[in-house]
Motif scaffolding. Sequence first.
Motif, mmCIF file in Angstrom:
data_model
loop_
_atom_site.group_PDB
_atom_site.id
_atom_site.type_symbol
_atom_site.label_atom_id
_atom_site.label_comp_id
_atom_site.label_asym_id
_atom_site.label_seq_id
_atom_site.Cartn_x
_atom_site.Cartn_y
_atom_site.Cartn_z
ATOM 1 N N TRP A 1 -11.198 5.180 -4.145
ATOM 2 C CA TRP A 1 -11.115 5.119 -2.684
ATOM 3 C C TRP A 1 -9.817 4.430 -2.280
ATOM 4 C CZ3 TRP A 1 -10.650 0.290 -0.525
ATOM 5 C CH2 TRP A 1 -10.990 -0.778 -1.342
ATOM 6 N N ILE A 2 -9.398 4.670 -1.041
ATOM 7 C CA ILE A 2 -8.252 3.956 -0.477
ATOM 8 C C ILE A 2 -8.557 3.602 0.970
ATOM 9 C CG2 ILE A 2 -6.492 5.005 -1.948
ATOM 10 C CD1 ILE A 2 -5.716 6.762 0.466
ATOM 11 N N ASP A 3 -7.874 2.598 1.431
ATOM 12 C CA ASP A 3 -7.946 2.181 2.824
ATOM 13 C C ASP A 3 -6.556 2.415 3.405
ATOM 14 O OD1 ASP A 3 -8.787 1.089 5.192
ATOM 15 O OD2 ASP A 3 -8.568 -0.987 4.531
ATOM 16 N N CYS A 4 -6.455 3.273 4.399
ATOM 17 C CA CYS A 4 -5.154 3.584 4.998
ATOM 18 C C CYS A 4 -4.796 2.510 6.014
ATOM 19 C CB CYS A 4 -5.185 4.951 5.667
ATOM 20 S SG CYS A 4 -5.420 6.281 4.494
ATOM 21 N N LYS A 5 -3.651 1.895 5.810
ATOM 22 C CA LYS A 5 -3.173 0.839 6.694
ATOM 23 C C LYS A 5 -1.842 1.259 7.296
ATOM 24 C CE LYS A 5 -5.401 -2.643 3.860
ATOM 25 N NZ LYS A 5 -6.295 -3.390 4.676
ATOM 26 N N LYS A 6 -1.305 0.446 8.166
ATOM 27 C CA LYS A 6 -0.043 0.780 8.821
ATOM 28 C C LYS A 6 1.097 0.944 7.824
ATOM 29 C CE LYS A 6 -0.741 -1.240 13.362
ATOM 30 N NZ LYS A 6 -0.243 -2.197 14.350
ATOM 31 N N GLY B 1 0.807 1.688 4.526
ATOM 32 C CA GLY B 1 0.526 2.527 3.373
ATOM 33 C C GLY B 1 -0.928 2.447 2.960
ATOM 34 N N ALA B 2 -1.207 2.911 1.757
ATOM 35 C CA ALA B 2 -2.575 2.967 1.253
ATOM 36 C C ALA B 2 -2.838 1.804 0.302
ATOM 37 C CB ALA B 2 -2.800 4.286 0.525
ATOM 38 N N SER B 3 -4.091 1.344 0.293
ATOM 39 C CA SER B 3 -4.486 0.245 -0.579
ATOM 40 C C SER B 3 -5.922 0.476 -1.022
ATOM 41 C CB SER B 3 -4.375 -1.080 0.167
ATOM 42 O OG SER B 3 -4.948 -2.118 -0.586
ATOM 43 N N ASN B 4 -6.241 0.031 -2.236
ATOM 44 C CA ASN B 4 -7.633 0.084 -2.671
ATOM 45 C C ASN B 4 -8.180 -1.321 -2.883
ATOM 46 O OD1 ASN B 4 -6.472 -0.659 -5.097
ATOM 47 N ND2 ASN B 4 -7.749 0.684 -6.314
ATOM 48 N N GLY B 5 -7.564 -2.299 -2.279
ATOM 49 C CA GLY B 5 -8.003 -3.678 -2.401
ATOM 50 C C GLY B 5 -7.292 -4.423 -3.511
ATOM 51 N N GLU B 6 -6.944 -3.731 -4.585
ATOM 52 C CA GLU B 6 -6.270 -4.362 -5.718
ATOM 53 C C GLU B 6 -4.781 -4.041 -5.717
ATOM 54 O OE1 GLU B 6 -8.212 -3.014 -9.221
ATOM 55 O OE2 GLU B 6 -10.195 -3.516 -8.478
ATOM 56 N N GLU B 7 -4.475 -2.800 -5.466
ATOM 57 C CA GLU B 7 -3.089 -2.346 -5.514
ATOM 58 C C GLU B 7 -2.679 -1.829 -4.144
ATOM 59 O OE1 GLU B 7 -2.053 0.044 -8.980
ATOM 60 O OE2 GLU B 7 -4.140 -0.164 -9.560
ATOM 61 N N PHE B 8 -1.384 -1.752 -3.948
ATOM 62 C CA PHE B 8 -0.857 -1.289 -2.671
ATOM 63 C C PHE B 8 0.204 -0.235 -2.928
ATOM 64 C CE2 PHE B 8 1.996 -1.582 0.992
ATOM 65 C CZ PHE B 8 1.085 -1.427 2.016
ATOM 66 N N ASP B 9 0.129 0.858 -2.201
ATOM 67 C CA ASP B 9 1.116 1.925 -2.313
ATOM 68 C C ASP B 9 1.870 2.002 -0.993
ATOM 69 O OD1 ASP B 9 0.930 5.327 -3.602
ATOM 70 O OD2 ASP B 9 2.612 4.168 -2.880
ATOM 71 N N ARG B 10 3.190 2.057 -1.065
ATOM 72 C CA ARG B 10 3.994 2.074 0.155
ATOM 73 C C ARG B 10 3.787 3.346 0.965
ATOM 74 N NH1 ARG B 10 6.619 1.083 -4.015
ATOM 75 N NH2 ARG B 10 7.833 2.969 -3.968
ATOM 76 N N HIS B 11 3.562 4.457 0.303
ATOM 77 C CA HIS B 11 3.379 5.748 0.961
ATOM 78 C C HIS B 11 2.295 6.515 0.225
ATOM 79 C CE1 HIS B 11 7.167 5.050 3.025
ATOM 80 N NE2 HIS B 11 7.690 4.744 1.872
ATOM 81 N N PHE B 12 1.728 7.493 0.863
ATOM 82 C CA PHE B 12 0.820 8.368 0.144
ATOM 83 C C PHE B 12 1.207 9.809 0.407
ATOM 84 C CE2 PHE B 12 -1.211 7.356 4.134
ATOM 85 C CZ PHE B 12 -1.714 8.555 4.585
ATOM 86 N N LEU B 13 0.857 10.674 -0.518
ATOM 87 C CA LEU B 13 1.275 12.060 -0.482
ATOM 88 C C LEU B 13 0.066 12.935 -0.754
ATOM 89 C CD1 LEU B 13 3.712 14.041 -0.423
ATOM 90 C CD2 LEU B 13 3.898 13.696 -2.867
ATOM 91 N N VAL B 14 -0.049 14.028 -0.041
ATOM 92 C CA VAL B 14 -1.174 14.941 -0.213
ATOM 93 C C VAL B 14 -0.684 16.174 -0.964
ATOM 94 C CG1 VAL B 14 -2.895 16.345 0.963
ATOM 95 C CG2 VAL B 14 -2.232 14.129 1.914
ATOM 96 N N PHE B 15 -1.362 16.502 -2.066
ATOM 97 C CA PHE B 15 -1.058 17.704 -2.837
ATOM 98 C C PHE B 15 -2.145 18.724 -2.594
ATOM 99 C CE2 PHE B 15 1.263 14.557 -5.273
ATOM 100 C CZ PHE B 15 2.423 15.234 -5.587
ATOM 101 N N LYS B 16 -1.767 19.983 -2.574
ATOM 102 C CA LYS B 16 -2.753 21.046 -2.417
ATOM 103 C C LYS B 16 -3.100 21.606 -3.770
ATOM 104 C CE LYS B 16 -3.674 25.341 -0.102
ATOM 105 N NZ LYS B 16 -3.186 26.392 0.741
#
Length: 87
Positions: free
Chosen positions: A65-70, A72-87
Amino acid sequence: TSINERFTLLILSTATAITLTTFIWLTLKNINQKKKRIREYIRAGTVNELYLYPIKSCKANKVEWIDCKKRGASNGEEFDRHFLVFK
């Protein structure tokens, strides 16, 4: 009181009234803009897998799971600056 004191008091009162009116107007304008931003969301697809990239150019970590914040995305432990959607 002298005329100068009355004039000074009049100027200060007018400036205070203008400042207060401007503050109230800007506050109400901001509230109205926030109300306009509310939109309905339409389901566009299904997410099968989620990955976080905590360090640029390093291996991705699969998460449940992730939590979308202003910022970027975070799952409580790690933080990602950006997220990308793949089809």
